[in-house]
Design a protein around this motif. Sequence first.
Motif, PDB file in Angstrom:
ATOM      1  N   SER A   9       6.211  23.723 -40.633  1.00  0.00           N
ATOM      2  CA  SER A   9       6.426  22.562 -40.380  1.00  0.00           C
ATOM      3  C   SER A   9       7.201  22.187 -42.052  1.00  0.00           C
ATOM      4  N   LEU A  10       7.209  22.855 -42.696  1.00  0.00           N
ATOM      5  CA  LEU A  10       7.742  22.462 -44.238  1.00  0.00           C
ATOM      6  C   LEU A  10       9.282  21.623 -44.753  1.00  0.00           C
ATOM      7  N   ALA A  11       8.924  20.461 -44.993  1.00  0.00           N
ATOM      8  CA  ALA A  11      10.575  20.428 -44.834  1.00  0.00           C
ATOM      9  C   ALA A  11      10.536  19.379 -46.746  1.00  0.00           C
ATOM     10  N   VAL A  12      11.199  19.366 -47.622  1.00  0.00           N
ATOM     11  CA  VAL A  12      11.866  19.706 -48.901  1.00  0.00           C
ATOM     12  C   VAL A  12      12.972  18.668 -48.724  1.00  0.00           C
ATOM     13  N   ASP A  39      11.940   9.893 -44.048  1.00  0.00           N
ATOM     14  CA  ASP A  39      12.892  10.631 -43.551  1.00  0.00           C
ATOM     15  C   ASP A  39      12.199  12.137 -43.590  1.00  0.00           C
ATOM     16  N   VAL A  40      11.540  12.346 -44.454  1.00  0.00           N
ATOM     17  CA  VAL A  40      10.906  14.293 -44.746  1.00  0.00           C
ATOM     18  C   VAL A  40       9.740  14.164 -43.728  1.00  0.00           C
ATOM     19  N   ALA A  77       6.642  17.681 -46.976  1.00  0.00           N
ATOM     20  CA  ALA A  77       6.021  17.271 -46.412  1.00  0.00           C
ATOM     21  C   ALA A  77       5.369  18.513 -45.024  1.00  0.00           C
ATOM     22  N   TYR A  78       4.442  18.132 -45.145  1.00  0.00           N
ATOM     23  CA  TYR A  78       4.284  19.520 -43.239  1.00  0.00           C
ATOM     24  C   TYR A  78       2.935  18.573 -42.330  1.00  0.00           C
ATOM     25  N   VAL A  79       3.348  18.493 -41.514  1.00  0.00           N
ATOM     26  CA  VAL A  79       2.149  18.425 -40.746  1.00  0.00           C
ATOM     27  C   VAL A  79       0.709  19.072 -41.101  1.00  0.00           C
ATOM     28  N   PHE A  90       1.195  15.134 -44.382  1.00  0.00           N
ATOM     29  CA  PHE A  90       0.345  15.282 -45.877  1.00  0.00           C
ATOM     30  C   PHE A  90       2.409  14.769 -46.356  1.00  0.00           C
ATOM     31  N   ILE A  91       2.560  13.717 -47.598  1.00  0.00           N
ATOM     32  CA  ILE A  91       3.470  13.829 -48.037  1.00  0.00           C
ATOM     33  C   ILE A  91       3.320  14.112 -49.846  1.00  0.00           C
TER      34      ILE A  91
END
Length: 173
Positions: A9-12, A39-40, A77-79, A90-91
């Motif tokens: 789920s990682l978003a950057v 947003d992220v 961020a990732y779940v 977590f961000i």
Amino acid sequence: MDKKPCRDSLAVKTAHVLPPDTNNHGTLFGGRLMAYIDDVAAIAAVRHARKPVVTASTDSVDFLSPVKEGDSICVEAYVTWTHHTSMEVFIKAVTENLLTGDRKVCTTAFSTFVAIDENGKPDSVPQVYPVSDQEKELHASAPERADQRKKRRGHSKEMAATYGTRYPWNKAD
């Protein structure tokens, strides 16, 4: 529903902090950083659920280091944990002085998202599992944070009921 690893789920998001992004102190507006965080984190939650999501809560956001004009800001961020229809994300935000390479964690936060169906009702999400030591630590401590959020939400509902929608001086006696 198959379990998924946290890292899937990682978003950057990385952005250059320019003058319109800053306040009169030459640092990033806190609200701009909070918008990046939401947003992220939402992208991470959608990646995990593969469904639309809504923000249910954001834990306290503490600004640990200033983000200065000319710096970059990288929000990751990732779940970390899931319940039936909700996901904890977590961000972490890291600022970098692009001229010196000096990097600092400027913010950490947790947000909770709820997956929704086509009728806007909560919908189930797959479980998540940790792989790295950091993911395992966050996953193990998530139920305690969820309990704290539940208590805080109850307190918020009490405050809303007590104070209502009108200013005190407009209340009928």
